[in-house]
Design a protein around this motif. Structure first.
Motif, PDB file in Angstrom:
ATOM      1  N   ALA A  48       0.829  -1.210   0.000  1.00 40.13           N
ATOM      2  CA  ALA A  48       0.000   0.000   0.000  1.00 40.13           C
ATOM      3  C   ALA A  48       0.862   1.258   0.000  1.00 40.13           C
ATOM      4  O   ALA A  48       0.539   2.247  -0.666  1.00 40.13           O
ATOM      5  CB  ALA A  48      -0.927  -0.006   1.214  1.00 40.13           C
ATOM      6  N   VAL A  49       1.972   1.228   0.760  1.00 39.51           N
ATOM      7  CA  VAL A  49       2.890   2.369   0.792  1.00 39.51           C
ATOM      8  C   VAL A  49       3.486   2.612  -0.590  1.00 39.51           C
ATOM      9  O   VAL A  49       3.535   3.756  -1.092  1.00 39.51           O
ATOM     10  CB  VAL A  49       4.005   2.140   1.833  1.00 39.51           C
ATOM     11  N   ALA A  50       3.931   1.539  -1.246  1.00 34.60           N
ATOM     12  CA  ALA A  50       4.525   1.667  -2.582  1.00 34.60           C
ATOM     13  C   ALA A  50       3.516   2.215  -3.581  1.00 34.60           C
ATOM     14  O   ALA A  50       3.868   3.014  -4.463  1.00 34.60           O
ATOM     15  CB  ALA A  50       5.055   0.316  -3.043  1.00 34.60           C
ATOM     16  N   SER A  51       2.257   1.806  -3.442  1.00 40.07           N
ATOM     17  CA  SER A  51       1.219   2.313  -4.336  1.00 40.07           C
ATOM     18  C   SER A  51       1.073   3.822  -4.199  1.00 40.07           C
ATOM     19  O   SER A  51       0.933   4.546  -5.206  1.00 40.07           O
ATOM     20  CB  SER A  51      -0.108   1.621  -4.027  1.00 40.07           C
ATOM     21  N   GLN A  52       1.132   4.336  -2.967  1.00 37.64           N
ATOM     22  CA  GLN A  52       1.036   5.781  -2.750  1.00 37.64           C
ATOM     23  C   GLN A  52       2.268   6.510  -3.278  1.00 37.64           C
ATOM     24  O   GLN A  52       2.162   7.596  -3.853  1.00 37.64           O
ATOM     25  CB  GLN A  52       0.841   6.076  -1.262  1.00 37.64           C
ATOM     26  N   LEU A  53       3.437   5.926  -3.076  1.00 33.44           N
ATOM     27  CA  LEU A  53       4.660   6.546  -3.593  1.00 33.44           C
ATOM     28  C   LEU A  53       4.635   6.622  -5.111  1.00 33.44           C
ATOM     29  O   LEU A  53       5.043   7.627  -5.711  1.00 33.44           O
ATOM     30  CB  LEU A  53       5.886   5.755  -3.115  1.00 33.44           C
ATOM     31  N   ASN A  54       4.136   5.567  -5.758  1.00 32.39           N
ATOM     32  CA  ASN A  54       4.046   5.570  -7.215  1.00 32.39           C
ATOM     33  C   ASN A  54       2.995   6.575  -7.689  1.00 32.39           C
ATOM     34  O   ASN A  54       3.189   7.247  -8.711  1.00 32.39           O
ATOM     35  CB  ASN A  54       3.700   4.169  -7.726  1.00 32.39           C
ATOM     36  N   TYR A  72       3.705  14.043  -9.748  1.00 36.94           N
ATOM     37  CA  TYR A  72       4.820  14.968  -9.940  1.00 36.94           C
ATOM     38  C   TYR A  72       5.197  15.056 -11.415  1.00 36.94           C
ATOM     39  O   TYR A  72       5.545  16.129 -11.925  1.00 36.94           O
ATOM     40  CB  TYR A  72       6.029  14.529  -9.108  1.00 36.94           C
ATOM     41  N   LEU A  73       5.155  13.933 -12.105  1.00 36.06           N
ATOM     42  CA  LEU A  73       5.508  13.946 -13.517  1.00 36.06           C
ATOM     43  C   LEU A  73       4.444  14.661 -14.348  1.00 36.06           C
ATOM     44  O   LEU A  73       4.751  15.240 -15.398  1.00 36.06           O
ATOM     45  CB  LEU A  73       5.684  12.509 -14.015  1.00 36.06           C
ATOM     46  N   ALA A  74       3.200  14.634 -13.868  1.00 36.17           N
ATOM     47  CA  ALA A  74       2.104  15.249 -14.621  1.00 36.17           C
ATOM     48  C   ALA A  74       1.975  16.735 -14.350  1.00 36.17           C
ATOM     49  O   ALA A  74       1.524  17.492 -15.209  1.00 36.17           O
ATOM     50  CB  ALA A  74       0.792  14.543 -14.293  1.00 36.17           C
ATOM     51  N   LYS A  75       2.370  17.172 -13.138  1.00 36.19           N
ATOM     52  CA  LYS A  75       2.210  18.567 -12.762  1.00 36.19           C
ATOM     53  C   LYS A  75       3.550  19.182 -12.376  1.00 36.19           C
ATOM     54  O   LYS A  75       4.176  18.735 -11.416  1.00 36.19           O
ATOM     55  CB  LYS A  75       1.233  18.704 -11.597  1.00 36.19           C
ATOM     56  N   SER A  76       3.969  20.183 -13.092  1.00 33.69           N
ATOM     57  CA  SER A  76       5.290  20.762 -12.853  1.00 33.69           C
ATOM     58  C   SER A  76       5.293  21.778 -11.716  1.00 33.69           C
ATOM     59  O   SER A  76       6.354  22.205 -11.274  1.00 33.69           O
ATOM     60  CB  SER A  76       5.803  21.438 -14.128  1.00 33.69           C
ATOM     61  N   ARG A  77       4.116  22.194 -11.213  1.00 33.70           N
ATOM     62  CA  ARG A  77       4.064  23.244 -10.213  1.00 33.70           C
ATOM     63  C   ARG A  77       3.978  22.704  -8.782  1.00 33.70           C
ATOM     64  O   ARG A  77       3.732  23.457  -7.856  1.00 33.70           O
ATOM     65  CB  ARG A  77       2.876  24.164 -10.484  1.00 33.70           C
ATOM     66  N   MET A  78       4.170  21.441  -8.584  1.00 35.34           N
ATOM     67  CA  MET A  78       4.133  20.885  -7.244  1.00 35.34           C
ATOM     68  C   MET A  78       5.402  21.265  -6.485  1.00 35.34           C
ATOM     69  O   MET A  78       6.449  21.523  -7.081  1.00 35.34           O
ATOM     70  CB  MET A  78       3.969  19.371  -7.309  1.00 35.34           C
ATOM     71  N   ARG A  79       5.312  21.304  -5.162  1.00 39.23           N
ATOM     72  CA  ARG A  79       6.446  21.718  -4.349  1.00 39.23           C
ATOM     73  C   ARG A  79       7.609  20.731  -4.477  1.00 39.23           C
ATOM     74  O   ARG A  79       7.419  19.510  -4.448  1.00 39.23           O
ATOM     75  CB  ARG A  79       6.028  21.822  -2.880  1.00 39.23           C
ATOM     76  N   ALA A  80       8.798  21.280  -4.591  1.00 40.55           N
ATOM     77  CA  ALA A  80       9.983  20.426  -4.693  1.00 40.55           C
ATOM     78  C   ALA A  80      10.248  19.755  -3.349  1.00 40.55           C
ATOM     79  O   ALA A  80      10.136  20.373  -2.293  1.00 40.55           O
ATOM     80  CB  ALA A  80      11.185  21.254  -5.113  1.00 40.55           C
ATOM     81  N   PHE A  87      13.465  11.045  -2.905  1.00 42.46           N
ATOM     82  CA  PHE A  87      12.351  11.040  -3.851  1.00 42.46           C
ATOM     83  C   PHE A  87      12.824  11.627  -5.172  1.00 42.46           C
ATOM     84  O   PHE A  87      13.123  12.816  -5.254  1.00 42.46           O
ATOM     85  CB  PHE A  87      11.176  11.842  -3.294  1.00 42.46           C
ATOM     86  N   ARG A  88      12.899  10.788  -6.173  1.00 41.71           N
ATOM     87  CA  ARG A  88      13.410  11.214  -7.484  1.00 41.71           C
ATOM     88  C   ARG A  88      12.266  11.217  -8.490  1.00 41.71           C
ATOM     89  O   ARG A  88      11.540  10.238  -8.623  1.00 41.71           O
ATOM     90  CB  ARG A  88      14.524  10.281  -7.959  1.00 41.71           C
ATOM     91  N   THR A  89      12.124  12.319  -9.184  1.00 46.28           N
ATOM     92  CA  THR A  89      11.059  12.451 -10.179  1.00 46.28           C
ATOM     93  C   THR A  89      11.569  12.017 -11.551  1.00 46.28           C
ATOM     94  O   THR A  89      11.542  12.774 -12.518  1.00 46.28           O
ATOM     95  CB  THR A  89      10.546  13.894 -10.222  1.00 46.28           C
ATOM     96  N   ASP A  90      12.064  10.787 -11.601  1.00 45.94           N
ATOM     97  CA  ASP A  90      12.595  10.260 -12.864  1.00 45.94           C
ATOM     98  C   ASP A  90      11.774   9.094 -13.392  1.00 45.94           C
ATOM     99  O   ASP A  90      12.202   8.400 -14.320  1.00 45.94           O
ATOM    100  CB  ASP A  90      14.061   9.832 -12.687  1.00 45.94           C
ATOM    101  N   GLY A  91      10.600   8.877 -12.785  1.00 41.23           N
ATOM    102  CA  GLY A  91       9.759   7.780 -13.238  1.00 41.23           C
ATOM    103  C   GLY A  91      10.098   6.435 -12.632  1.00 41.23           C
ATOM    104  O   GLY A  91       9.462   5.435 -12.970  1.00 41.23           O
ATOM    105  N   PRO A 112      10.861   2.259  -4.009  1.00 43.95           N
ATOM    106  CA  PRO A 112      11.907   1.322  -3.580  1.00 43.95           C
ATOM    107  C   PRO A 112      11.325   0.177  -2.759  1.00 43.95           C
ATOM    108  O   PRO A 112      10.245   0.281  -2.175  1.00 43.95           O
ATOM    109  CB  PRO A 112      12.822   2.208  -2.729  1.00 43.95           C
ATOM    110  N   ALA A 113      12.075  -0.910  -2.711  1.00 49.53           N
ATOM    111  CA  ALA A 113      11.715  -2.032  -1.848  1.00 49.53           C
ATOM    112  C   ALA A 113      11.804  -1.599  -0.395  1.00 49.53           C
ATOM    113  O   ALA A 113      12.480  -0.619  -0.061  1.00 49.53           O
ATOM    114  CB  ALA A 113      12.635  -3.220  -2.112  1.00 49.53           C
ATOM    115  N   ALA A 114      11.147  -2.330   0.483  1.00 50.05           N
ATOM    116  CA  ALA A 114      11.159  -1.982   1.905  1.00 50.05           C
ATOM    117  C   ALA A 114      12.583  -1.928   2.448  1.00 50.05           C
ATOM    118  O   ALA A 114      12.933  -1.046   3.237  1.00 50.05           O
ATOM    119  CB  ALA A 114      10.316  -2.978   2.693  1.00 50.05           C
ATOM    120  N   ALA A 115      13.428  -2.862   2.028  1.00 47.67           N
ATOM    121  CA  ALA A 115      14.802  -2.919   2.532  1.00 47.67           C
ATOM    122  C   ALA A 115      15.625  -1.721   2.101  1.00 47.67           C
ATOM    123  O   ALA A 115      16.653  -1.422   2.719  1.00 47.67           O
ATOM    124  CB  ALA A 115      15.473  -4.213   2.070  1.00 47.67           C
TER     125      ALA A 115
END
Length: 345
Positions: A81-87, A93-101, A127-131, A135-138
């Motif tokens: 569930a955490v990974a789903s939210q991160l994705n 972020y990739l869709a909207k360029s005006r979000m806070r860095a 947090f990298r906005t490169d698509g 990351p895995a839990a570990a």
């Protein structure tokens, strides 16, 4: 410099004055590069990790339970569930360029304990906005667990091995919560350490630290020992330095001869310090240590000023961080002010 794609190459810290190509050839007087280096070295690679198998620094202050393993088990349980939210955050972020860095994503995970109270663990990752996928839990780093008392559990007499592991876990913590990290230690290893053993200590420590946000203070002999150990491993420091491939903390060369103090600190608006007798070496013999949170000005006044040391200005950090939290209706992501969550003493 010849680049495969000059207009899309990362100039990093360089100031690009002008660009030239086949359509606009260079006609100035600057000489072309006469030497180059082909290499697979990265002496500034950052590979921080959190060792859940070593003796914990985060224990329940009520019953002494190991909160690190309990926190990781909770993260593993919630990770899909955490990974789903991160994705989802990445896609937004990739869709909207005006979000806070943001620099980091911080995940708050509820942790059950036999004390009857629920703790809260904070994990994070860059947090990298490169698509890239979550990351895995570990690969996520544990930065804090509520209900643990570091001032109590990191003050006393401990083995060298325990303190080495504790320092690494604190560096992981400080990478999130602090603006800078200070490592002040006169010796790496001890008189019986081989060159290979000393290099292992250096490489492991350097892999935990961000060169842009770390101030390393040691003796000249320690730097010479590092370079000698590199040469013994087949790497000539003078050659790699010639091409700018050396570790930037080593090239900074902050040194002082007349000190025997050892302290490790995260410096910022809220600072923390571990001080005592421990050099950077593992082993079963015992050292004393003391841990305390404090104001950043206290680090300067009580530890740096007496040594005649002045920290460089801290690099600017992002003004916000990404959060992933468990709400009554499920996991949600958002952004919050500041480069990291606030911590209370």
């Amino acid at each position: 410099m010849q680049l495969r794609n000059p207009r899309e190459s990362d100039e990093k810290a360089c100031n690009v004055i002008d660009l030239y190509d086949d359509m606009k050839p260079y006609g100035g007087s600057a000489r072309r590069a006469s030497e180059g280096a082909v290499h697979n070295l990265d002496l500034n690679r950052q590979q921080p990790l959190f060792d859940y198998e070593s003796e914990p620094i985060y224990r329940c202050s009520r019953n002494g339970e190991n909160l690190e393993q309990a926190a990781f088990a909770a993260l593993m349980n919630h990770h899909p569930a955490v990974a789903s939210q991160l994705n989802a955050a990445m896609n937004m972020y990739l869709a909207k360029s005006r979000m806070r860095a943001v620099d980091h994503a911080v995940v708050g995970v509820p942790v059950s304990c036999t004390c009857g109270e629920e703790h809260r663990a904070l994990f994070y990752h860059p947090f990298r906005t490169d698509g890239s996928m979550a990351p895995a839990a570990a690969a996520m780093l544990l930065a804090d667990v509520s209900g643990a008392d570091l001032s109590e559990d990191l003050t006393g007499i401990f083995s060298k091995t325990y303190l080495m592991n504790a320092i690494e876990k604190l560096i992981v913590r400080w990478r999130l919560f602090c603006d800078q990290i200070v490592i002040a230690v006169p010796f790496f290893g001890h008189g019986y350490s081989t060159e290979e053993q000393k290099l292992q200590i250096w490489e492991r420590l350097l892999g935990f630290l961000d060169p842009n946000r770390t101030f390393l203070l040691t003796r000249t002999a320690a730097y010479k020992g590092y370079k000698a150990a590199l040469k013994d491993a087949g790497i000539d420091y003078d050659v790699i330095a010639k091409f700018g491939l050396e570790n930037r903390m080593i090239s900074a060369g902050n040194r002082k001869q007349d000190f025997h103090a050892k302290f490790y600190a995260g410096v910022g608006e809220r600072s923390e310090i571990l001080s005592g007798s421990a050099n950077l070496v593992s082993g079963p013999s015992f050292e004393n240590a003391s841990f305390a949170p404090c104001a950043g000005q206290r680090i300067t006044k009580r530890y740096l000023d007496p040594l005649g040391v002045k920290l460089p200005a801290a690099p600017v950090r992002a003004g916000a961080h990404l959060t992933v939290e468990l709400e009554p209706d499920g996991w949600v992501w958002d952004t919050a002010d500041g480069p990291a969550p606030a911590l209370s003493d």
